[in-house]
Design an enzyme around this catalytic site. Structure first.
Site, short mmCIF file in Angstrom:
data_model
loop_
_atom_site.label_atom_id
_atom_site.label_comp_id
_atom_site.label_asym_id
_atom_site.label_seq_id
_atom_site.Cartn_x
_atom_site.Cartn_y
_atom_site.Cartn_z
NE ARG A 184 21.44 -24.90 97.24
CZ ARG A 184 21.55 -26.11 97.80
NH1 ARG A 184 21.33 -26.27 99.09
NH2 ARG A 184 21.91 -27.14 97.08
CB SER A 188 22.11 -23.24 90.46
OG SER A 188 22.80 -24.43 90.18
CD GLU A 216 21.23 -21.27 94.57
OE1 GLU A 216 22.32 -21.55 95.09
OE2 GLU A 216 20.60 -22.07 93.86
#
Length: 367
Positions: free
Chosen positions: A162, A251, A359
């Site tokens: 990520r 998320s 995130e």
């Protein structure tokens, strides 16, 4: 009044920017960024707004909304593969659908992810065993520091879980907390895909179960896409204006990557908290001999069940379908979402000694 950023983000929170510019062509996008830089104003680039949590006060500068379109295929052959160059503003799920319809394999497991194509290499978007790092060949960007168009190849992008060079340029050590100052503005993304009607090997257990196949098997692209969309809908991860469980950034926390000693401490804490007969933390291999565990598992076992906050009538709460999604129940502010995020982060750390990391990009906010 300028359009509030709540209208441009999937979380549906955020105040107005000082100025909003919508760029429908690459030339307009570059010009808008150049004008903003020449004026010495703060810049925020927004595509699909699926990975942003914006302050209620808005943004004290120029927001450039990327609405460029275009899919070009300079190369398509059975031997050499498919090269597809996608404009940054193209809706990502439309690109995945296009690929599946045309027999281009490699991004089918990324179906249903909201947002624009230009954001995918920034975040190294991934799900169900795939991530864009596996298929991105190059990214054309406007380099604000050098004031020129550049091509960054896959090896230049420093992809990790990520994360990428593009994201690092926004959130590096020299960037003030709560600020967003991207060096690189994505113009196009070029993917290298495989010309086949079959998916890549299924690499996620729940997806394999849904398809009725073994891990590592391949299935028709259309079946893979349908199964992924089904999995995401069950988790409230496919946008639906009528379903508040989908008013989120997806998320909210990344899965922690731990060293061996950190993982050992987590096992001990889990044993103390859950008992010898209780569940144990999931473990997955990660680069550099590290271990990835599940943020959702930690959140749930720390006492934050699906619907936490939501079922109490709060304006922001955990999804009733998935503990990783922090959701706007219809009237939440950024402050409400941030308070919930802190509650969950601090609760997990107190229970297990693991500090979760957000995130989505926080604009004008700090967690």
């Amino acid at each position: 009044m300028t359009q509030p950023l709540a209208e441009l983000t999937t979380m549906r929170v955020g105040g107005p920017p000082r100025r909003l510019v919508t760029a429908t062509t690459e030339a307009e996008l570059i010009e808008a960024v150049r004008e903003t830089d020449a004026a010495g104003e703060p810049l925020l680039v927004v595509g699909g707004g699926s990975n942003l949590l914006v302050a209620d006060a808005g943004f004290p500068g120029t927001v450039v909304h990327v609405a460029t379109r275009g899919i070009e295929v300079p190369h398509d052959s059975a031997c050499g593969g498919v090269t597809a160059t996608i404009a940054a503003g193209e809706v990502w799920d439309d690109v995945v659908a296009h690929a599946c319809e045309h027999g281009w394999s490699g991004i089918e497991a990324l179906s249903g992810i909201p947002g624009a194509t230009g954001a995918t290499p920034v975040q190294n978007v991934g799900a169900y065993g795939q991530e864009v790092a596996q298929t991105v060949a190059q990214v054309r960007v406007w380099d604000r520091e050098e004031a020129r168009v550049r091509t960054l190849f896959a090896g230049d992008l420093q992809f990790s879980y990520r994360h990428s060079l593009l994201k690092e340029s926004m959130l590096g050590p020299d960037v003030p907390a709560g600020a967003v100052t991207p060096r690189y503005v994505v113009l196009t993304v070029t993917f290298s895909l495989r010309p086949t009607e079959m998916s890549q090997p299924v690499g996620y257990a729940a997806l394999a179960d849904g398809l009725g196949v073994q891990l590592g098997q391949r299935v028709p692209l259309g079946e893979a896409r349908s199964a992924v969309l089904d999995q995401r809908r069950r988790r409230g991860m496919v946008l639906d204006a009528a379903d508040h469980d989908t008013w989120s950034c997806g998320s909210f926390f990344t899965n922690p990557i731990l060293t061996a000693p950190q993982m050992a401490e987590l096992r001990v804490r889990a044993l103390d908290r859950l008992g010898a007969d209780g569940p144990t933390p999931p473990e997955f291999p990660a680069p550099q001999d590290r271990i990835k565990t599940s943020a959702a598992w930690l959140i749930d076992r720390a006492g934050f069940a699906k619907g936490h906050g939501t079922l109490d009538g709060r304006p922001a709460g955990l999804s009733t379908k998935h503990t990783l999604a922090l959701t706007n129940r219809g009237g939440a502010t950024a402050a409400d979402v941030l308070a919930l995020a802190r509650e969950v982060r601090d609760g997990v750390e107190a229970a297990f000694g693991v500090r979760l990391v957000n995130e989505p990009v926080l604009v004008g906010l700090t967690l």
